[in-house]
Design a protein around this motif. Structure first.
Motif, PDB file in Angstrom:
ATOM      1  N   GLN A  30       0.854  -1.195   0.000  1.00 53.44           N
ATOM      2  CA  GLN A  30       0.000   0.000   0.000  1.00 53.44           C
ATOM      3  C   GLN A  30       0.884   1.237   0.000  1.00 53.44           C
ATOM      4  O   GLN A  30       2.036   1.195   0.439  1.00 53.44           O
ATOM      5  CB  GLN A  30      -0.905   0.009   1.231  1.00 53.44           C
ATOM      6  CG  GLN A  30      -0.147  -0.036   2.541  1.00 53.44           C
ATOM      7  CD  GLN A  30      -1.046  -0.255   3.737  1.00 53.44           C
ATOM      8  OE1 GLN A  30      -2.235   0.025   3.690  1.00 53.44           O
ATOM      9  NE2 GLN A  30      -0.482  -0.752   4.828  1.00 53.44           N
ATOM     10  N   ALA A  31       0.342   2.310  -0.539  1.00 54.76           N
ATOM     11  CA  ALA A  31       1.079   3.569  -0.605  1.00 54.76           C
ATOM     12  C   ALA A  31       0.276   4.671   0.056  1.00 54.76           C
ATOM     13  O   ALA A  31      -0.959   4.694  -0.029  1.00 54.76           O
ATOM     14  CB  ALA A  31       1.367   3.939  -2.056  1.00 54.76           C
ATOM     15  N   ILE A  32       0.974   5.586   0.693  1.00 55.15           N
ATOM     16  CA  ILE A  32       0.343   6.790   1.224  1.00 55.15           C
ATOM     17  C   ILE A  32       1.159   7.988   0.770  1.00 55.15           C
ATOM     18  O   ILE A  32       2.374   8.041   0.958  1.00 55.15           O
ATOM     19  CB  ILE A  32       0.232   6.768   2.755  1.00 55.15           C
ATOM     20  CG1 ILE A  32      -0.771   5.698   3.191  1.00 55.15           C
ATOM     21  CG2 ILE A  32      -0.194   8.129   3.285  1.00 55.15           C
ATOM     22  CD1 ILE A  32      -0.977   5.607   4.680  1.00 55.15           C
ATOM     23  N   SER A  33       0.458   8.939   0.130  1.00 53.78           N
ATOM     24  CA  SER A  33       1.069  10.199  -0.285  1.00 53.78           C
ATOM     25  C   SER A  33       0.615  11.289   0.677  1.00 53.78           C
ATOM     26  O   SER A  33      -0.579  11.406   0.980  1.00 53.78           O
ATOM     27  CB  SER A  33       0.642  10.542  -1.718  1.00 53.78           C
ATOM     28  OG  SER A  33       0.918  11.888  -2.023  1.00 53.78           O
ATOM     29  N   HIS A  46      -2.142   4.147  11.212  1.00 56.30           N
ATOM     30  CA  HIS A  46      -1.278   3.078  11.732  1.00 56.30           C
ATOM     31  C   HIS A  46      -0.359   2.540  10.647  1.00 56.30           C
ATOM     32  O   HIS A  46       0.697   1.980  10.936  1.00 56.30           O
ATOM     33  CB  HIS A  46      -2.132   1.944  12.325  1.00 56.30           C
ATOM     34  CG  HIS A  46      -2.861   1.129  11.312  1.00 56.30           C
ATOM     35  ND1 HIS A  46      -4.098   1.489  10.814  1.00 56.30           N
ATOM     36  CD2 HIS A  46      -2.517  -0.039  10.680  1.00 56.30           C
ATOM     37  CE1 HIS A  46      -4.490   0.588   9.922  1.00 56.30           C
ATOM     38  NE2 HIS A  46      -3.564  -0.344   9.828  1.00 56.30           N
ATOM     39  N   GLU A  47      -0.742   2.743   9.357  1.00 48.43           N
ATOM     40  CA  GLU A  47       0.113   2.290   8.258  1.00 48.43           C
ATOM     41  C   GLU A  47       1.484   2.958   8.297  1.00 48.43           C
ATOM     42  O   GLU A  47       2.487   2.376   7.864  1.00 48.43           O
ATOM     43  CB  GLU A  47      -0.556   2.592   6.904  1.00 48.43           C
ATOM     44  CG  GLU A  47      -1.801   1.777   6.601  1.00 48.43           C
ATOM     45  CD  GLU A  47      -3.061   2.411   7.148  1.00 48.43           C
ATOM     46  OE1 GLU A  47      -4.155   1.942   6.779  1.00 48.43           O
ATOM     47  OE2 GLU A  47      -2.954   3.385   7.932  1.00 48.43           O
ATOM     48  N   SER A  48       1.535   4.175   8.834  1.00 49.33           N
ATOM     49  CA  SER A  48       2.797   4.920   8.837  1.00 49.33           C
ATOM     50  C   SER A  48       3.759   4.426   9.910  1.00 49.33           C
ATOM     51  O   SER A  48       4.932   4.807   9.908  1.00 49.33           O
ATOM     52  CB  SER A  48       2.527   6.410   9.047  1.00 49.33           C
ATOM     53  OG  SER A  48       2.095   6.676  10.365  1.00 49.33           O
ATOM     54  N   THR A  49       3.299   3.603  10.829  1.00 45.08           N
ATOM     55  CA  THR A  49       4.174   3.099  11.895  1.00 45.08           C
ATOM     56  C   THR A  49       4.791   1.753  11.536  1.00 45.08           C
ATOM     57  O   THR A  49       5.513   1.165  12.344  1.00 45.08           O
ATOM     58  CB  THR A  49       3.381   2.950  13.205  1.00 45.08           C
ATOM     59  OG1 THR A  49       2.350   1.964  13.038  1.00 45.08           O
ATOM     60  CG2 THR A  49       2.744   4.279  13.592  1.00 45.08           C
ATOM     61  N   GLU A  93       6.653  16.690  -0.495  1.00 46.23           N
ATOM     62  CA  GLU A  93       5.710  15.565  -0.455  1.00 46.23           C
ATOM     63  C   GLU A  93       6.474  14.294  -0.123  1.00 46.23           C
ATOM     64  O   GLU A  93       7.608  14.108  -0.561  1.00 46.23           O
ATOM     65  CB  GLU A  93       5.034  15.408  -1.817  1.00 46.23           C
ATOM     66  CG  GLU A  93       4.083  14.202  -1.910  1.00 46.23           C
ATOM     67  CD  GLU A  93       3.612  13.931  -3.333  1.00 46.23           C
ATOM     68  OE1 GLU A  93       2.691  13.115  -3.502  1.00 46.23           O
ATOM     69  OE2 GLU A  93       4.185  14.527  -4.276  1.00 46.23           O
ATOM     70  N   VAL A  94       5.853  13.442   0.659  1.00 49.60           N
ATOM     71  CA  VAL A  94       6.399  12.118   0.911  1.00 49.60           C
ATOM     72  C   VAL A  94       5.399  11.077   0.406  1.00 49.60           C
ATOM     73  O   VAL A  94       4.180  11.242   0.541  1.00 49.60           O
ATOM     74  CB  VAL A  94       6.686  11.882   2.411  1.00 49.60           C
ATOM     75  CG1 VAL A  94       5.431  12.019   3.261  1.00 49.60           C
ATOM     76  CG2 VAL A  94       7.322  10.503   2.621  1.00 49.60           C
ATOM     77  N   ILE A  95       5.930  10.041  -0.223  1.00 48.39           N
ATOM     78  CA  ILE A  95       5.135   8.855  -0.562  1.00 48.39           C
ATOM     79  C   ILE A  95       5.857   7.665   0.035  1.00 48.39           C
ATOM     80  O   ILE A  95       7.046   7.457  -0.233  1.00 48.39           O
ATOM     81  CB  ILE A  95       4.979   8.672  -2.086  1.00 48.39           C
ATOM     82  CG1 ILE A  95       4.266   9.883  -2.695  1.00 48.39           C
ATOM     83  CG2 ILE A  95       4.191   7.397  -2.390  1.00 48.39           C
ATOM     84  CD1 ILE A  95       4.092   9.800  -4.209  1.00 48.39           C
TER      85      ILE A  95
END
Length: 297
Positions: A30-33, A46-49, A93-95
Motif C-alpha cells: 500500500q502507498a500513502i502520499s 497506523h500504516e505509517s508506523t 511531499e512524501v510517498i
C-alpha cells in the motif's frame, strides 16, 4: 495475456492535494502520499508506523529540477519526524510504501531501498539526493523474487500518484547504443536524416513525447527560425551537460525527453521544423504518414 491493473485511491479530504491512500487490487502493499504540511496527520494512520520505504519529493532550489531522496525505516512516521528536525528542506511531499501484513522485515526494506535508489539513478528522471547507493541486504532467492515483484507494483502506484521516478525514459529493449549502431526493427524508434548525414539522431516515441537517445547528434549552428523557447532549451541542455560539443556536432550525453516531435527535431537541427514530417522509421515512413495510415484502419 491481460496486464491490466486496478488501482483504488482514497482521498482523505476529498481533494487530490491532501493525503491519499493508494492500493493495487489483490496486492498486499500500500502507498500513502502526504504533503509536508499535513505530516502531523500521519500520526492517525497506523500504516505509517510499519516498516517501509519512502520517497521525499521536491525541487532543486537553483535549477528547479525534480529531486528525490529514498530511504527506509522500521517506523516510517518516526523517521519522517527525524527528517523534519534535521531540516531536509527541499521536499514538499512524501510517498511511502508499507505492507498490510507483517511480512516486510528489516532485511526486506534494506533490499528495497538499495534497489530503488539504483533504479531511480539509472532512470535519470529525478536528481537522486542519496549520495551513495545503500548496501543491498542478502536475501534468499525466493525473497528476492518477492521483493522484485514488490518493486514492480510499487512503481505502478508511484506513477499513478504522479511520480514516474523509477521508469526509464526509453525502452531499453532493442535500444541502439550509438547513432551509428545497426538499426533494430523497433516500431517506436525514429530517425532524422539530413542531406549530408544519415541517422543524425535517434529517438523513441513514447506516451510522454520523443526521447532523443544518448549518442544522438545535433547540429551546432542555430538559425533565426528557431523559436526563442527552443533556443533557450538548447542552451539549457548544454549547461546541464546533456549536450556536449564534439568536433562539428553536439552529442547527447544521455536520453533526453522532449515534449513533441517538432520540439525534438528543432533542437536537433537548430531551426524550426515539422517533426512529424522529419522523424522517420526504419522504412523511411514519417510519423505523419504512419498516423494517417493508422486512422484508415
Amino acid at each position: 495475456m491481460d496486464k491490466g491493473k486496478t488501482i483504488r485511491i482514497y482521498l482523505t479530504d476529498g481533494t487530490v492535494a491532501g493525503i491519499r491512500h493508494a492500493e493495487l487490487i489483490n496486492w498486499t502493499g500500500q502507498a500513502i502520499s502526504c504533503p509536508r504540511n499535513h505530516l502531523s496527520a500521519l500520526a492517525n494512520w497506523h500504516e505509517s508506523t510499519r516498516p517501509g520505504v519512502y520517497f521525499l519529493f521536491g525541487l532543486d532550489d537553483e535549477t528547479a529540477q525534480p529531486t528525490v531522496y529514498i530511504g527506509e525505516a522500521e517506523n516510517v512516521y518516526v523517521r519522517l519526524q527525524q527528517h523534519i528536525k534535521k531540516e531536509k528542506n527541499f521536499w514538499k511531499e512524501v510517498i511511502f510504501f508499507t505492507n498490510k501484513d507483517e511480512n516486510l522485515t528489516k532485511a526486506h526494506i534494506k533490499y528495497l531501498e538499495s534497489r530503488l535508489v539504483d533504479i531511480a539513478k539509472i532512470a535519470g528522471r529525478y536528481l537522486v539526493l542519496n549520495s551513495n547507493t545503500p548496501t543491498c541486504s542478502s536475501l534468499p532467492i525466493s525473497d528476492k523474487a518477492a521483493m522484485e515483484e514488490f518493486i514492480r507494483n510499487l512503481s505502478v502506484l508511484l506513477g499513478s500518484l504522479g511520480h514516474r521516478v523509477l521508469e526509464p525514459l526509453a525502452d531499453f529493449e532493442n535500444k541502439p547504443t550509438t547513432s551509428n549502431s545497426t538499426i533494430p526493427a523497433n516500431p517506436n524508434l525514429f530517425y532524422i536524416h539530413t542531406k549530408n548525414e544519415k541517422n543524425l539522431a535517434t529517438a523513441q516515441r513514447t506516451d510522454e513525447g520523443m526521447v532523443i537517445l544518448a549518442n544522438s547528434r545535433a547540429l551546432i549552428e542555430t538559425y533565426s527560425s528557431l523559436s526563442n523557447g527552443n533556443k533557450d532549451l538548447r542552451v539549457a541542455l548544454v549547461e546541464k551537460g546533456q549536450l556536449r560539443q564534439e568536433g562539428n556536432y553536439y552529442i547527447f550525453t544521455k536520453d533526453v525527453l522532449l515534449a513533441s516531435p517538432s520540439q525534438s527535431a528543432s533542437v536537433v537541427l537548430g531551426y524550426s521544423v515539422n517533426g512529424r514530417e522529419i522523424w522517420v522509421n526504419v522504412e523511411g515512413k514519417s510519423l505523419k504518414a504512419l498516423e494517417e495510415e493508422s486512422m484508415k484502419k
